[in-house]
Design a protein around this motif. Sequence first.
Motif, PDB file in Angstrom:
ATOM      1  N   SER A 118      50.692 -54.272-114.296  1.00  0.00           N
ATOM      2  CA  SER A 118      51.048 -55.651-113.950  1.00  0.00           C
ATOM      3  C   SER A 118      52.409 -55.640-113.275  1.00  0.00           C
ATOM      4  O   SER A 118      53.066 -54.589-113.196  1.00  0.00           O
ATOM      5  N   GLY A 119      52.854 -56.802-112.837  1.00  0.00           N
ATOM      6  CA  GLY A 119      54.177 -56.907-112.201  1.00  0.00           C
ATOM      7  C   GLY A 119      55.297 -56.622-113.180  1.00  0.00           C
ATOM      8  O   GLY A 119      56.287 -55.970-112.842  1.00  0.00           O
ATOM      9  N   ILE A 120      55.152 -57.116-114.392  1.00  0.00           N
ATOM     10  CA  ILE A 120      56.195 -56.862-115.399  1.00  0.00           C
ATOM     11  C   ILE A 120      56.300 -55.362-115.654  1.00  0.00           C
ATOM     12  O   ILE A 120      57.397 -54.803-115.731  1.00  0.00           O
ATOM     13  N   HIS A 155      62.831 -64.494-111.506  1.00  0.00           N
ATOM     14  CA  HIS A 155      61.767 -64.248-112.482  1.00  0.00           C
ATOM     15  C   HIS A 155      62.357 -63.753-113.798  1.00  0.00           C
ATOM     16  O   HIS A 155      63.414 -63.123-113.812  1.00  0.00           O
ATOM     17  N   TYR A 196      61.756 -63.359-105.978  1.00  0.00           N
ATOM     18  CA  TYR A 196      61.658 -64.673-106.627  1.00  0.00           C
ATOM     19  C   TYR A 196      60.220 -65.016-106.986  1.00  0.00           C
ATOM     20  O   TYR A 196      59.267 -64.410-106.499  1.00  0.00           O
ATOM     21  N   SER A 197      60.125 -66.069-107.816  1.00  0.00           N
ATOM     22  CA  SER A 197      58.823 -66.659-108.139  1.00  0.00           C
ATOM     23  C   SER A 197      58.702 -68.066-107.585  1.00  0.00           C
ATOM     24  O   SER A 197      57.595 -68.597-107.493  1.00  0.00           O
ATOM     25  N   ASP A 234      61.828 -57.331-105.787  1.00  0.00           N
ATOM     26  CA  ASP A 234      60.555 -57.678-106.424  1.00  0.00           C
ATOM     27  C   ASP A 234      59.827 -58.624-105.468  1.00  0.00           C
ATOM     28  O   ASP A 234      60.145 -59.807-105.393  1.00  0.00           O
ATOM     29  N   ALA A 266      56.727 -59.481-105.588  1.00  0.00           N
ATOM     30  CA  ALA A 266      55.442 -59.857-106.205  1.00  0.00           C
ATOM     31  C   ALA A 266      54.800 -61.056-105.517  1.00  0.00           C
ATOM     32  O   ALA A 266      53.597 -61.074-105.279  1.00  0.00           O
ATOM     33  N   HIS A 267      55.613 -62.051-105.209  1.00  0.00           N
ATOM     34  CA  HIS A 267      55.036 -63.270-104.639  1.00  0.00           C
ATOM     35  C   HIS A 267      54.653 -63.129-103.176  1.00  0.00           C
ATOM     36  O   HIS A 267      53.619 -63.621-102.744  1.00  0.00           O
ATOM     37  N   THR A 280      53.362 -57.289-107.491  1.00  0.00           N
ATOM     38  CA  THR A 280      52.047 -57.426-108.098  1.00  0.00           C
ATOM     39  C   THR A 280      51.054 -57.220-106.958  1.00  0.00           C
ATOM     40  O   THR A 280      51.417 -57.301-105.782  1.00  0.00           O
ATOM     41  N   HIS A 284      48.011 -58.993-107.072  1.00  0.00           N
ATOM     42  CA  HIS A 284      46.999 -60.058-107.167  1.00  0.00           C
ATOM     43  C   HIS A 284      47.434 -61.412-106.623  1.00  0.00           C
ATOM     44  O   HIS A 284      46.681 -62.368-106.701  1.00  0.00           O
ATOM     45  N   LYS A 285      48.663 -61.519-106.125  1.00  0.00           N
ATOM     46  CA  LYS A 285      49.082 -62.852-105.656  1.00  0.00           C
ATOM     47  C   LYS A 285      48.744 -62.943-104.164  1.00  0.00           C
ATOM     48  O   LYS A 285      47.579 -62.841-103.796  1.00  0.00           O
TER      49      LYS A 285
HETATM   50  N1  PLP Z   1      57.686 -60.629-110.625  1.00  0.00           N
HETATM   51  C1  PLP Z   1      57.565 -61.837-110.064  1.00  0.00           C
HETATM   52  C2  PLP Z   1      58.521 -62.242-108.979  1.00  0.00           C
HETATM   53  C3  PLP Z   1      56.576 -62.725-110.501  1.00  0.00           C
HETATM   54  O1  PLP Z   1      56.479 -63.933-109.955  1.00  0.00           O
HETATM   55  C4  PLP Z   1      55.692 -62.298-111.532  1.00  0.00           C
HETATM   56  C5  PLP Z   1      54.627 -63.178-112.067  1.00  0.00           C
HETATM   57  O2  PLP Z   1      54.506 -64.304-111.889  1.00  0.00           O
HETATM   58  C6  PLP Z   1      55.868 -61.035-112.085  1.00  0.00           C
HETATM   59  C7  PLP Z   1      56.871 -60.224-111.613  1.00  0.00           C
HETATM   60  C8  PLP Z   1      55.023 -60.558-113.235  1.00  0.00           C
HETATM   61  O3  PLP Z   1      53.734 -60.243-112.857  1.00  0.00           O
HETATM   62  P1  PLP Z   1      52.599 -59.975-113.957  1.00  0.00           P
HETATM   63  O4  PLP Z   1      52.176 -61.288-114.471  1.00  0.00           O
HETATM   64  O5  PLP Z   1      51.523 -59.253-113.212  1.00  0.00           O
HETATM   65  O6  PLP Z   1      53.202 -59.120-115.029  1.00  0.00           O
END
Ligand code: PLP
Length: 489
Positions: free
Chosen positions: A123-125, A183, A232-233, A258, A260-261, A287, A289-290
């Motif tokens: 996962s992203g975390i 995040h 950022y998220s 990061d 992820a978004h 991540t 999946h986004k």
């Molecule tokens: N990093 C960012 C910037 C995110 O927005 C998110 C999830 O919303 C994550 C990490 C964590 O991703 P995950 O839910 O797959 O652990």
Amino acid sequence: MAADSTGTATSAPPLGAEYADTASAAYRAALDVIESVEPRIAAATRKELADQRDSLKLIASENYASPAVLLTMGSWLSDKYAEGTIGHRFYAGCQNVDTVESVAAEHARELFGAPYAYVQPHSGIDANLVAYWAILATRVEAPSLAEAGVKHVNNLSEEDWETLRHKLGSQRLLGMSLDAGGHLTHGFRPNISGKMFHQRSYGTDPQTGLLDYGAVAAAAREFKPLILVAGYSAYPRRINFATMREIADEVGATLMVDMAHFAGLVAGKVFTGDEDPVPHAHVTTTTTHKSLRGPRGGLILAQPEYADAVDKGCPMVLGGPLPHVMAAKAVALAEARQPAFATYAQRVADNAQALADGFVRRGARLVTGGTDNHIVLLDVTSFGLTGRQAESALLNAGVVTNRNSIPADPNGAWYTSGIRFGTPALTTRGFGAADFDRVAELVVDVLTNTAPVGTSKAKYTLADGTADRVRAAAAELLAANPLYPGLTL
Ligand code: PLP
């Protein structure tokens, strides 16, 4: 060729339409098998598709993966343990997992132009945690071991081990504040990163809501972090990663981005040059999946000096890799290398612009006044509502969003004052700019017809007829842009 509901031609084919008959047969067979073992799971799976087809999904972190990606996850690859790295596993018989992981990493390197890719994070975390430990191992542990004249932690004396543990546990991290859009994993208390690091945040300009690079540089000079985190998220703007790298270099920090978004916008070459984090960051996490539209999971790209430490992610931080998910990452990354994905990514950004313009034209207030990525952050205090009330009223009318803090949020992190919208999912369905303008109209319709109850930050009333009116209008948009066209269960 697909068309949006205004009749405008688009060059992106509907997701998986070209193999919908085959995918339908596969899903029907799979659901029949599942039904024979646990019918409630088959029913919930069928119902989830129906619910997703029937709702206006505007959650910025969600998307719809292709049937090819989804089908890839349902195989016996799941049954294999493969701790370790490609060609160097703690288990025997990993030759096929090696192939899967190599192909996924190759696609990731090629797609993002990165020297090294690690596709194991679940996962992203998990990706961020692996990255933090890799940076600590490279910047703190390795030099400390060299200082002590040994090659491996196992050979350290108890006293030197305690000194090293103290050093590892007292490092500094500078990241974007939560209310500016950062995040939890960027050093905040509800996440382990907040307990691992001494954290300080940079925010945004109180007047414009935009990232103030001068303020980031000043904070970095004063705080001297080991790690500067960008990403950022919920920040609705692009970031200049070349500038962030200059700031990191000036204070000797490692730049970790990061993405992820917005990974899909990087993959689709909407963000290039200074806005592409990969050539500027020492370590980039994401991540899958986004906006990247793959399976749920994480991914790390790194410059060569961090590669060895990232490669130790499992078992340092991660449990055994998920081979079926790595396989699905490979398929999604292969899809993202097609020209159609670049068209999709550009439409994600164009649609966000249309949504933001639609809100502004109707008098709504947006954080930063607009967007230039896939996120629109609406300040709902101008409607006299909290984020919690707005989120619930919208859901009541079939519009799925999430509440979000805004900078200096007067309602705190639970009730909040914002609603975050994202365009990746509905763009996958084929929504175009005119559709998103209509979405803005429907959202404003709901919010202007919502009223708080007394002083409650959660209770609200929605004027009679609003939910039905908005649901009917949304149903028209959804019918014109079907999810998984041709897929029948
Ligand atoms: N990093 C960012 C910037 C995110 O927005 C998110 C999830 O919303 C994550 C990490 C964590 O991703 P995950 O839910 O797959 O652990």
